[in-house]
Design an enzyme around this catalytic site. Structure first.
Site, short mmCIF file in Angstrom:
data_model
loop_
_atom_site.label_atom_id
_atom_site.label_comp_id
_atom_site.label_asym_id
_atom_site.label_seq_id
_atom_site.Cartn_x
_atom_site.Cartn_y
_atom_site.Cartn_z
N HIS A 1 -13.51 20.86 -59.26
CA HIS A 1 -12.14 21.09 -58.61
C HIS A 1 -11.65 19.99 -57.77
O HIS A 1 -12.48 19.82 -56.95
CB HIS A 1 -11.98 22.52 -58.22
CG HIS A 1 -12.59 23.39 -59.32
ND1 HIS A 1 -11.72 23.80 -60.49
CD2 HIS A 1 -13.63 24.42 -59.42
CE1 HIS A 1 -12.32 24.76 -61.33
NE2 HIS A 1 -13.38 25.06 -60.73
N LYS B 1 -17.93 16.92 -38.38
CA LYS B 1 -17.78 17.58 -39.69
C LYS B 1 -18.62 16.48 -40.85
O LYS B 1 -18.00 15.48 -40.84
CB LYS B 1 -16.11 17.88 -40.13
CG LYS B 1 -16.19 18.47 -41.36
CD LYS B 1 -16.63 20.00 -41.00
CE LYS B 1 -15.46 20.96 -40.85
NZ LYS B 1 -15.91 22.38 -40.78
N THR C 1 -14.57 20.90 -35.45
CA THR C 1 -15.20 20.11 -36.42
C THR C 1 -14.08 20.18 -37.38
O THR C 1 -13.68 19.47 -38.38
CB THR C 1 -16.51 20.58 -37.05
OG1 THR C 1 -16.41 21.79 -37.45
CG2 THR C 1 -17.51 20.33 -35.90
O1 LIG Z 1 -9.29 24.14 -67.42
C1 LIG Z 1 -9.62 25.01 -66.81
N1 LIG Z 1 -10.05 26.05 -67.60
C2 LIG Z 1 -10.15 27.14 -66.90
O2 LIG Z 1 -10.71 28.02 -67.64
C3 LIG Z 1 -9.92 27.37 -65.72
N2 LIG Z 1 -9.99 28.41 -64.74
C4 LIG Z 1 -9.55 28.07 -63.33
O3 LIG Z 1 -9.77 28.83 -62.39
N3 LIG Z 1 -9.38 26.69 -63.53
C5 LIG Z 1 -9.54 26.19 -64.92
N4 LIG Z 1 -9.02 25.01 -65.62
#
Ligand SMILES: O=c1[nH]c(=O)c2[nH]c(=O)[nH]c2[nH]1
Length: 290
Positions: free
Chosen positions: A250, A11, A56
């Site tokens: 994220h 991986k 993996t």
């Molecule tokens: O700070 C964020 N704003 C968003 O508009 C948003 N949308 C999301 O899915 N996560 C987040 N986080």
């Protein structure tokens, strides 16, 4: 007749983020981890037989689990532990290779960090016969808060699956551009603007943005950008407006719940996803637009 030559599998590029949060003074370890197994895997290639293959996906899970179970005192120590484990779990393997890249972060506060390496400073100047405009900025200023960030109370429809959270990682690679005002005609005619120290101005904006990011509780990236921009236009007189483009980098809490051995994850091990990403953009002005 065809013959199988050298082969390996694994991986690549699991983005493992480990937060050590035993005290309010968080530490972060940010890794890009790749594993490969080499050995007798001819059955998988030639006969479609997976009996010898540690998936993996399992290699990836182990990379995340070991960030918690073994810890990451150094990339080498972690990589050795992970490679030994993968070799032990895969009888057909002759050797396991683990490659680790570690991204360095500098501290901004007890739970706020700035990725080392630095941003790229930018400017765009436009000079007309009677006017001059200067827009200063940067791109790729990567910042993270390991707590003091929530996202909840959002609009929900039949396609919404996102869970509300009171505690998440907030990270972005910020692009900012700010417009200077007060460039009067005199400065323009004299072809130079001796009263402005553009380098100090840049440092001032950067300092205000970073300290505001580090010290402000975030209810959304939208709010954080607005508060950062407001701090700039409210405290630095030469700046009329500032615009941001902020990818929401994220970080998802890794789910260890399916393992046979229980592994706890109290906001300690995250997967950093590179795409898709939220993209939050806004402009903050000192005065309402005319
Ligand atoms: O700070 C964020 N704003 C968003 O508009 C948003 N949308 C999301 O899915 N996560 C987040 N986080």
């Amino acid at each position: 007749m065809a013959t199988l030559g050298a082969n390996q599998y694994g991986k690549a590029e699991s983005r493992v983020v480990r937060i050590i949060r035993d005290s309010p003074h968080h530490e972060i370890v940010d890794l890009n981890v790749s594993s490969s197994l080499r050995g007798d895997f001819a059955g998988a290639h030639i006969d479609g037989d997976q009996a010898a293959v540690l998936p993996t996906d399992t290699q990836k899970n182990t990379a995340f689990a070991y960030a918690k179970l073994h810890g990451v005192s150094s990339p080498e120590d972690y990589a050795l532990a992970l490679a030994r484990r993968l070799l032990e779990a895969t009888p057909a393997a002759r050797e396991a290779e683990v490659r680790v890249e570690q991204y360095a972060w500098d501290r901004l506060g007890s739970h706020a960090f700035l990725r080392r390496g630095g941003e790229t400073r930018t400017c765009v100047v436009t000079v007309g016969r009677d006017t001059a405009s200067v827009v200063s900025g940067f791109r790729d200023l990567v910042v993270m808060k390991s707590t003091d960030s929530e996202f909840k109370g959002f609009l929900v429809d039949e396609f919404t699956t996102l869970a509300e959270t009171d505690d998440r990682i907030l990270a972005t690679s910020l692009v900012a551009q700010w417009r200077h005002d007060g460039l009067d005609e005199l400065d323009h005619r004299s072809q130079s603007d001796h009263r402005r120290d553009w380098n100090s101005s840049y440092d001032d904006v950067r300092d205000v943005l970073l300290s505001t990011f580090a010290t402000t509780y975030s209810r959304a990236l939208q709010e954080t950008l607005y508060v950062m921009g407001a701090a700039v236009v409210d405290t630095l007189p030469g700046i009329a407006e500032i615009s941001f483009s902020a990818p929401n980098r994220h970080h998802f809490l890794v789910d260890f719940s399916g393992f046979e051995v229980p592994v706890e994850n109290h906001g300690e091990v995250f997967i950093a996803a590179d795409r898709p990403y939220g993209l939050i953009e806004c402009t903050v002005l000192r005065e309402p637009p005319a």
